[in-house]
Design a protein around this motif. Structure first.
Motif, PDB file in Angstrom:
ATOM      1  N   LYS A   1     -19.172  -8.987   5.972  1.00 54.72           N
ATOM      2  CA  LYS A   1     -18.604  -7.419   6.604  1.00 54.72           C
ATOM      3  C   LYS A   1     -17.443  -7.138   5.665  1.00 54.72           C
ATOM      4  O   LYS A   1     -16.588  -7.723   5.439  1.00 54.72           O
ATOM      5  N   PHE A   2     -17.638  -5.963   5.235  1.00 52.92           N
ATOM      6  CA  PHE A   2     -16.507  -5.095   4.534  1.00 52.92           C
ATOM      7  C   PHE A   2     -15.919  -4.253   5.517  1.00 52.92           C
ATOM      8  O   PHE A   2     -16.506  -3.138   5.544  1.00 52.92           O
ATOM      9  N   ILE A   3     -14.694  -4.151   5.852  1.00 52.25           N
ATOM     10  CA  ILE A   3     -14.002  -3.532   6.714  1.00 52.25           C
ATOM     11  C   ILE A   3     -12.997  -2.544   6.095  1.00 52.25           C
ATOM     12  O   ILE A   3     -12.088  -3.318   5.322  1.00 52.25           O
ATOM     13  N   GLU A   4     -13.170  -1.486   5.818  1.00 53.88           N
ATOM     14  CA  GLU A   4     -11.899  -0.463   5.279  1.00 53.88           C
ATOM     15  C   GLU A   4     -11.343   0.234   6.227  1.00 53.88           C
ATOM     16  O   GLU A   4     -12.003   1.050   6.908  1.00 53.88           O
ATOM     17  N   LEU A   5      -9.985  -0.025   6.144  1.00 51.16           N
ATOM     18  CA  LEU A   5      -9.075   0.922   7.069  1.00 51.16           C
ATOM     19  C   LEU A   5      -8.282   2.039   6.175  1.00 51.16           C
ATOM     20  O   LEU A   5      -7.931   1.471   5.146  1.00 51.16           O
ATOM     21  N   GLN A   6      -8.296   3.408   6.852  1.00 51.52           N
ATOM     22  CA  GLN A   6      -8.019   4.204   5.987  1.00 51.52           C
ATOM     23  C   GLN A   6      -6.754   4.829   6.561  1.00 51.52           C
ATOM     24  O   GLN A   6      -6.587   5.187   7.560  1.00 51.52           O
ATOM     25  N   PHE A   7      -5.695   4.899   5.729  1.00 51.72           N
ATOM     26  CA  PHE A   7      -4.206   5.493   6.092  1.00 51.72           C
ATOM     27  C   PHE A   7      -3.991   6.612   5.530  1.00 51.72           C
ATOM     28  O   PHE A   7      -4.394   6.929   4.456  1.00 51.72           O
ATOM     29  N   ASP A   8      -3.310   7.458   6.092  1.00 56.49           N
ATOM     30  CA  ASP A   8      -2.520   8.774   5.464  1.00 56.49           C
ATOM     31  C   ASP A   8      -1.117   8.478   4.953  1.00 56.49           C
ATOM     32  O   ASP A   8      -0.544   8.396   6.022  1.00 56.49           O
TER      33      ASP A   8
ATOM     34  N   MET B   1       0.917  -1.284  -0.032  1.00 56.79           N
ATOM     35  CA  MET B   1      -0.119   0.231   0.023  1.00 56.79           C
ATOM     36  C   MET B   1       0.847   1.306  -0.007  1.00 56.79           C
ATOM     37  O   MET B   1       0.507   2.151  -0.752  1.00 56.79           O
ATOM     38  N   VAL B   2       2.000   1.098   0.705  1.00 60.02           N
ATOM     39  CA  VAL B   2       2.723   2.632   0.899  1.00 60.02           C
ATOM     40  C   VAL B   2       3.881   2.676  -0.114  1.00 60.02           C
ATOM     41  O   VAL B   2       4.547   3.654  -0.085  1.00 60.02           O
ATOM     42  N   SER B   3       4.271   1.511  -0.528  1.00 61.39           N
ATOM     43  CA  SER B   3       5.587   1.541  -1.203  1.00 61.39           C
ATOM     44  C   SER B   3       5.753   2.378  -2.527  1.00 61.39           C
ATOM     45  O   SER B   3       6.450   3.210  -2.452  1.00 61.39           O
ATOM     46  N   LEU B   4       4.673   2.434  -3.438  1.00 60.46           N
ATOM     47  CA  LEU B   4       4.840   3.389  -4.504  1.00 60.46           C
ATOM     48  C   LEU B   4       4.590   4.844  -3.983  1.00 60.46           C
ATOM     49  O   LEU B   4       5.050   5.749  -4.542  1.00 60.46           O
ATOM     50  N   SER B   5       3.435   5.138  -3.179  1.00 57.69           N
ATOM     51  CA  SER B   5       3.447   6.507  -2.654  1.00 57.69           C
ATOM     52  C   SER B   5       4.512   7.122  -2.248  1.00 57.69           C
ATOM     53  O   SER B   5       4.589   8.391  -2.442  1.00 57.69           O
ATOM     54  N   THR B   6       5.374   6.278  -1.477  1.00 54.53           N
ATOM     55  CA  THR B   6       6.488   6.789  -0.794  1.00 54.53           C
ATOM     56  C   THR B   6       7.790   7.139  -1.989  1.00 54.53           C
ATOM     57  O   THR B   6       8.279   8.103  -1.899  1.00 54.53           O
TER      58      THR B   6
ATOM     59  N   PRO C   1       0.458  -0.271 -11.082  1.00 52.24           N
ATOM     60  CA  PRO C   1      -0.913  -0.735 -10.632  1.00 52.24           C
ATOM     61  C   PRO C   1      -0.599  -1.925  -9.636  1.00 52.24           C
ATOM     62  O   PRO C   1      -1.651  -2.307  -8.870  1.00 52.24           O
ATOM     63  N   SER C   2       0.537  -2.569  -9.431  1.00 52.97           N
ATOM     64  CA  SER C   2       0.861  -3.716  -8.688  1.00 52.97           C
ATOM     65  C   SER C   2       1.164  -3.212  -7.392  1.00 52.97           C
ATOM     66  O   SER C   2       1.004  -4.124  -6.273  1.00 52.97           O
ATOM     67  N   ALA C   3       1.446  -1.923  -6.898  1.00 54.66           N
ATOM     68  CA  ALA C   3       2.338  -1.675  -5.951  1.00 54.66           C
ATOM     69  C   ALA C   3       1.550  -0.070  -5.637  1.00 54.66           C
ATOM     70  O   ALA C   3       1.311   0.606  -6.499  1.00 54.66           O
ATOM     71  N   GLY C   4       1.621   0.384  -4.195  1.00 59.39           N
ATOM     72  CA  GLY C   4       1.227   1.578  -3.883  1.00 59.39           C
ATOM     73  C   GLY C   4      -0.309   2.062  -4.199  1.00 59.39           C
ATOM     74  O   GLY C   4      -0.536   3.050  -4.437  1.00 59.39           O
ATOM     75  N   SER C   5      -1.036   0.916  -4.077  1.00 58.41           N
ATOM     76  CA  SER C   5      -2.413   1.180  -4.338  1.00 58.41           C
ATOM     77  C   SER C   5      -3.346   0.357  -3.068  1.00 58.41           C
ATOM     78  O   SER C   5      -2.637  -0.285  -2.255  1.00 58.41           O
ATOM     79  N   ASN C   6      -4.644   0.569  -3.338  1.00 60.49           N
ATOM     80  CA  ASN C   6      -5.348   0.123  -2.135  1.00 60.49           C
ATOM     81  C   ASN C   6      -5.131  -1.317  -1.983  1.00 60.49           C
ATOM     82  O   ASN C   6      -5.243  -2.133  -3.348  1.00 60.49           O
ATOM     83  N   GLN C   7      -5.221  -1.886  -0.919  1.00 55.06           N
ATOM     84  CA  GLN C   7      -4.918  -3.313  -0.981  1.00 55.06           C
ATOM     85  C   GLN C   7      -6.234  -4.042  -0.370  1.00 55.06           C
ATOM     86  O   GLN C   7      -6.890  -3.520   0.592  1.00 55.06           O
ATOM     87  N   THR C   8      -6.545  -5.377  -0.551  1.00 53.38           N
ATOM     88  CA  THR C   8      -7.668  -6.238  -0.020  1.00 53.38           C
ATOM     89  C   THR C   8      -7.122  -7.358   0.502  1.00 53.38           C
ATOM     90  O   THR C   8      -6.364  -8.051  -0.326  1.00 53.38           O
ATOM     91  N   ILE C   9      -7.516  -7.760   1.626  1.00 49.54           N
ATOM     92  CA  ILE C   9      -7.318  -9.128   2.258  1.00 49.54           C
ATOM     93  C   ILE C   9      -8.773  -9.595   2.348  1.00 49.54           C
ATOM     94  O   ILE C   9      -9.575  -9.455   3.008  1.00 49.54           O
TER      95      ILE C   9
END
Length: 286
Positions: free
Chosen positions: A221-228, A107-112, A134-142
């Motif tokens: 249940k769909f849980i979304e955690l939002q990170f800055d 999630m954080v690799s590309l953005s940084t 598209p494979s890095a630094g994007s929203n992730q789903t588990i």
């Protein structure tokens, strides 16, 4: 020559089994389960077996192992050089923590990296979509799936606990590596606390006892955690300070609630927990 035969409890990834068929897979899982090794990888997928007992594999020490390994992997280093003199396996055993950590790094690799490259090139804050991967630094789903009683709810809690504590854990690791003692701030109702404390409320209204599970989730249940991610440092892929958590919010969406359970339950089953909680909480007059 000699052929290497891969089988038994030492096989942590089923894809390396010499004979990859159903009997061998079940045999390997059964042997590992007898030794309380409930997690087994099959490529990028993690198989988890419900131990039906408490295992001491989810504490701060275990979190630290996977956090160190994740930091080292993100920086392209061996885990032994991840800011601590203690040795950490380069590839820790399969665990729900490992899945959560891998999603966080992706999630954080590309953005940084994007921020660093744009700064070097003098580019503004706008996202350059032509260079995005598209494979890095994007929203992730588990995705956590399984049959009733397999441990989906507990696994979800474990993953959420790791993700919500990861930033503070790594910040403390960074301070330890500099020879300083970290005092964690005492603040009530931090975002991560709210996320974790919401689980009992959801379970009260959506969980019930069935013939197979005393705390079965009767809804999706769909849980979304939002990170800055702007709060994450480039060199550690984590926080420079434990006081600035990148977890800024969360949302939970529910669907497919088993509403018929309110008026009818199968033999040996119960209604949703909330009705019994209300009954226990009131006095005789109420």
């Amino acid at each position: 020559g000699q052929a290497s035969i891969e089988t038994g409890p030492e096989v942590e990834d089923l894809t390396i089994l010499t004979h990859l068929h159903e009997p061998e897979i079940l045999h390997s899982l059964a042997i590992r389960y007898e030794r309380d090794l409930i997690y087994t990888a099959t490529g990028p997928i993690l198989l988890a077996l419900n131990p039906f007992k408490s295992l001491k594999i989810y504490g701060p020490a275990e979190m630290e192992v996977y956090a160190k390994s994740g930091v080292a992997s993100a920086k392209g280093l061996s885990s032994a050089g991840a800011g601590d003199e203690s040795s950490v396996p380069s590839s820790p055993a399969p665990h729900a923590f490992a899945i959560a950590d891998r999603a966080f790094r992706a999630m954080v690799s590309l953005s940084t990296h994007e921020r660093a490259s744009k700064k070097a090139e003098g580019i503004g804050s706008g996202r350059d979509r032509t260079t995005a991967k598209p494979s890095a630094g994007s929203n992730q789903t588990i995705l956590v799936s399984g049959e009733s009683g397999a441990g989906k709810t507990e696994t979800t809690k474990i993953i959420m606990a790791y993700l919500t504590q990861l930033a503070e854990l790594e910040a403390s690791l960074g301070q330890k590596s500099k020879g300083r003692v970290v005092e964690q701030p005492i603040r009530a109702f931090k975002p991560q606390d709210k996320v974790l404390q919401s689980n009992p409320v959801l379970e009260a209204f959506g969980n019930a006892r069935t013939v197979r599970n005393d705390n079965s989730s009767r809804f999706g249940k769909f849980i979304e955690l939002q990170f800055d991610t702007s709060r994450l440092s480039l060199n550690r892929f984590a926080l420079p300070s434990a006081r600035d958590s990148p977890l800024v919010g969360a949302s939970v969406r529910t669907f497919l609630l088993e509403k018929v359970r309110v008026v009818r339950q199968a033999e040996g089953e119960r209604n949703f927990h909330v009705f019994y909680l209300l009954g226990c909480g009131g006095d005789d007059e109420q």
